[in-house]
Design an enzyme around this catalytic site. Sequence first.
Site, PDB file in Angstrom:
ATOM      1  N   HIS A 104      15.624  62.191  77.772  1.00 28.46           N
ATOM      2  CA  HIS A 104      15.998  61.738  79.112  1.00 28.46           C
ATOM      3  C   HIS A 104      16.604  60.337  79.128  1.00 28.46           C
ATOM      4  O   HIS A 104      16.723  59.733  80.192  1.00 28.46           O
ATOM      5  CB  HIS A 104      14.782  61.800  80.037  1.00 28.46           C
ATOM      6  N   ARG A 158      14.241  63.089  85.964  1.00 32.49           N
ATOM      7  CA  ARG A 158      14.668  63.957  87.067  1.00 32.49           C
ATOM      8  C   ARG A 158      16.109  63.715  87.515  1.00 32.49           C
ATOM      9  O   ARG A 158      16.612  64.407  88.379  1.00 32.49           O
ATOM     10  CB  ARG A 158      13.701  63.800  88.250  1.00 32.49           C
ATOM     11  N   PRO A 189       9.450  54.440  91.694  1.00 34.58           N
ATOM     12  CA  PRO A 189       9.438  52.975  91.635  1.00 34.58           C
ATOM     13  C   PRO A 189       9.883  52.360  92.955  1.00 34.58           C
ATOM     14  O   PRO A 189      10.924  52.717  93.497  1.00 34.58           O
ATOM     15  CB  PRO A 189      10.412  52.658  90.503  1.00 34.58           C
ATOM     16  N   GLU A 190       9.061  51.470  93.475  1.00 35.70           N
ATOM     17  CA  GLU A 190       9.377  50.774  94.716  1.00 35.70           C
ATOM     18  C   GLU A 190       9.592  49.295  94.399  1.00 35.70           C
ATOM     19  O   GLU A 190       9.737  48.910  93.242  1.00 35.70           O
ATOM     20  CB  GLU A 190       8.270  51.010  95.739  1.00 35.70           C
ATOM     21  N   LYS A 236      15.198  48.190  96.492  1.00 34.54           N
ATOM     22  CA  LYS A 236      14.812  48.942  95.294  1.00 34.54           C
ATOM     23  C   LYS A 236      15.930  48.996  94.258  1.00 34.54           C
ATOM     24  O   LYS A 236      15.817  49.720  93.265  1.00 34.54           O
ATOM     25  CB  LYS A 236      14.413  50.368  95.679  1.00 34.54           C
ATOM     26  N   ARG A 271       6.615  63.173 104.157  1.00 36.88           N
ATOM     27  CA  ARG A 271       5.993  62.413 103.065  1.00 36.88           C
ATOM     28  C   ARG A 271       4.472  62.473 103.173  1.00 36.88           C
ATOM     29  O   ARG A 271       3.912  62.483 104.272  1.00 36.88           O
ATOM     30  CB  ARG A 271       6.445  60.949 103.106  1.00 36.88           C
TER      31      ARG A 271
END
Length: 271
Positions: free
Chosen positions: A91, A110, A2-3, A58, A261
């Site tokens: 999660h 994660r 997510p940005e 963010k 990246r």
Amino acid sequence: MPELPEVETIRRAVGPQVRGKRIIHTNVRATKLRHPLPPELDRLLVGQLIVAMDRRGKYLLLRCKGGTIIFHLGMTGMLYLVKASSPHGKHDHLDLVLDGSYILRFTDPRRFGTIIWTDNDPLQHPLLVAHGPEPLEAEFSASYLYLKRHRRKIPIKQLIMDSRVVAGIGNIYANESLFRAGIAPQTSASDLSPDKDLLLVDAIKGVLTDAVEAGTSNIESALTGERPQGYFPYEFSIYGKKGRPCPKCGSAIRMMRLGGRSTFFCPLCQK
């Protein structure tokens, strides 16, 4: 990951729904995130009145009467509302049970996300204090970009992903912005011509605005009380499209590694 647009969409969807609510209970199911959750979190949060939800880069800032919860969603995190009766999943690491019929739930498969409480000014927190300007605000301009990049001999893509230069631009939207501006991502920041400063700033603002608007048009999905299936569908021009035709010229989109990246570009349209 997510940005800025995804985080801003969450803020717009969730913020108005939780404003004025009080945290009456917490359920902490995992304490080992990127930063370990403090053992006294329940004591700190129970009874807090939520006054606003803001965003910085963010990061989401859940402002309460006595302090602020700082959230970073990491690679896979999500913050959303569920009905009070909704069962938790594997999660779902934190529930903020609110007065009323909803739970503010943080899920992160994660576990690269961050949840931090501060009773000081959150913008002065070590995670945020060095952030550059917001890319959608007037302070982020062509003249500002020139001052930050004209002596930097690093790829322009890495420069605009540096939160100390400009807040909130991650890998996905850096790729998209450079494509829209027609600038090769590996171009040294110091070699950019002044006319490209304006092109790049306009491209960044345009790409982010389009993505935020795409999220806003799908904002109802965050308010259904059901588990979200992912972030809103924004149609990328180039990101993740190695080998597919460039939407401008038709040549094959290429991919390379830049700063570790995945970097996507058109060899003809981006110079």
